[in-house]
Design an enzyme around this catalytic site. Structure first.
Site, PDB file in Angstrom:
ATOM      1  N   ASP A 125     -65.561   5.285 -13.644  1.00  0.00           N
ATOM      2  CA  ASP A 125     -65.572   6.742 -13.838  1.00  0.00           C
ATOM      3  C   ASP A 125     -66.869   7.197 -14.524  1.00  0.00           C
ATOM      4  OD1 ASP A 125     -63.273   8.176 -12.935  1.00  0.00           O
ATOM      5  OD2 ASP A 125     -62.046   7.279 -14.516  1.00  0.00           O
ATOM      6  N   GLN A 142     -56.080   6.994 -14.588  1.00  0.00           N
ATOM      7  CA  GLN A 142     -56.041   8.372 -14.086  1.00  0.00           C
ATOM      8  C   GLN A 142     -55.711   9.363 -15.194  1.00  0.00           C
ATOM      9  OE1 GLN A 142     -56.910   9.211 -10.997  1.00  0.00           O
ATOM     10  NE2 GLN A 142     -56.394  11.367 -11.121  1.00  0.00           N
ATOM     11  N   LYS A 179     -57.629   7.665  -3.399  1.00  0.00           N
ATOM     12  CA  LYS A 179     -58.516   6.577  -3.829  1.00  0.00           C
ATOM     13  C   LYS A 179     -58.123   5.269  -3.144  1.00  0.00           C
ATOM     14  CE  LYS A 179     -59.463   8.871  -8.163  1.00  0.00           C
ATOM     15  NZ  LYS A 179     -59.033   9.143  -9.526  1.00  0.00           N
TER      16      LYS A 179
HETATM   17  N1  GUN Z   1     -58.215  12.927 -12.778  1.00  0.00           N
HETATM   18  C1  GUN Z   1     -58.783  13.788 -11.889  1.00  0.00           C
HETATM   19  N2  GUN Z   1     -59.947  13.313 -11.446  1.00  0.00           N
HETATM   20  C2  GUN Z   1     -60.150  12.117 -12.050  1.00  0.00           C
HETATM   21  C3  GUN Z   1     -61.180  11.141 -12.002  1.00  0.00           C
HETATM   22  O1  GUN Z   1     -62.198  11.272 -11.295  1.00  0.00           O
HETATM   23  N3  GUN Z   1     -61.004  10.036 -12.782  1.00  0.00           N
HETATM   24  C4  GUN Z   1     -59.909   9.865 -13.580  1.00  0.00           C
HETATM   25  N4  GUN Z   1     -59.840   8.766 -14.333  1.00  0.00           N
HETATM   26  N5  GUN Z   1     -58.933  10.774 -13.659  1.00  0.00           N
HETATM   27  C5  GUN Z   1     -59.056  11.872 -12.892  1.00  0.00           C
END
Ligand code: GUN
Length: 283
Positions: A120, A97, A53
């Site tokens: 998200d 996350q 990211k």
């Molecule tokens: N853990 C795995 N994929 C994601 C995601 O797209 N967003 C978040 N917040 N946690 C994750």
């Protein structure tokens, strides 16, 4: 005829290039999108995701902030961090996350995020907005799937779509987005009586069960578009929910793992962050 391999890496790169141009224009107007990410604990997968990211942000020109907290962090400390980011006008998007350590209630953390910064699309407000077709932030993996289907000219309207898996973050929201795009949608799950009979009716088959190679060639209608959301870490390496080698001989189009849906999730997160910055600036 061999299936078209849906190249999520390429589509993701195209979207990121489009966003990079958009961000350059925003910056010339004094708007710099910013994403804040909280990483709590030591989950190895999460570290990789968060790094990806950050790299995507850097490529596009989005400012990124990362707060890394130990696995012993208290719920109060995570909530306090989220609240400080809610108040910070320079921050457009907030992502905590997942998974979080056991002592932290994920749902409470989600509820604490300002829904206008919930890139998200997981806050119940945004889940509701998605349900009624009024999304500001569509959940990233589901919207990435729709984007792949559209960019590969796969007809959604009027199609029979079968979603295998009913999770809150993939199965349910992707079913809703397919419905908004006028598919006839069916959601299957562990209690579905004759799963293969259902999946064989699918023009668009979404596999989101989290079981390696669960969907086999005999479960696929010839010519169907097969979207594999699985990310299973096995002894043989990363593997999807679809038995790719067999399925590609039957499907009309299919996503590989890796390189299919995965890269799209990050592209959609970047799009949501740019969207958040634009909304905050009243654009
Ligand atoms: N853990 C795995 N994929 C994601 C995601 O797209 N967003 C978040 N917040 N946690 C994750």
């Amino acid at each position: 005829m061999a299936a078209t391999i849906i190249d999520g890496k390429k589509v993701s790169a195209d979207i990121k290039a489009e966003l990079k141009m958009e961000v350059a224009q925003l910056k010339s107007r004094g708007i710099e999108p910013c994403l804040a990410v909280a990483l709590v604990g030591d989950d190895p997968g999460s570290h990789i995701y968060v790094r990806n990211k950050e790299e995507a942000c850097a490529l596009i020109g989005i400012r990124s902030i990362k707060e890394q907290l130990p696995a012993s962090t208290s719920q109060e400390d995570v909530l306090a961090l989220v609240e400080s980011w809610n108040q910070d006008k320079a921050i457009d998007g907030i992502l905590v996350q997942s998974p979080l350590p056991k002592q932290i209630d994920e749902h409470r953390v989600l509820l604490a995020i300002d829904s206008a910064k919930d890139v998200d699309g997981w806050h119940p407000f945004n889940v509701g907005q998605l349900m009624i077709g009024e999304s500001i932030f569509e959940s990233c993996t589901p919207s990435g799937i729709i984007e792949l289907l559209k960019r590969y000219d796969i007809e959604i309207a009027g199609s029979q779509a079968v979603v295998v898996g009913r999770s809150n973050i993939v199965g349910k929201p992707v079913a809703m987005l397919l419905l908004h795009n006028n598919a006839t949608v069916e959601i299957c799950h562990s209690k579905t009586r004759d799963l293969a009979a259902e999946t064989r009716r699918a023009d668009i088959l979404i596999a989101a069960v989290g079981k390696p190679k669960f969907i086999t060639a005999d479960m696929i209608k010839p010519g169907a578009a097969v979207i594999d959301v699985g990310m299973n870490r096995t002894e043989a390496g990363l593997c999807g929910d679809v038995d790719f080698a067999g399925a590609k001989e039957v499907a009309g189009a299919i996503t590989p793992v890796p390189g299919g849906v995965g890269p799209m999730t990050i592209a959609m997160l970047m799009r949501n962050t740019v969207q958040a910055a634009k909304a905050a600036a009243g654009i």
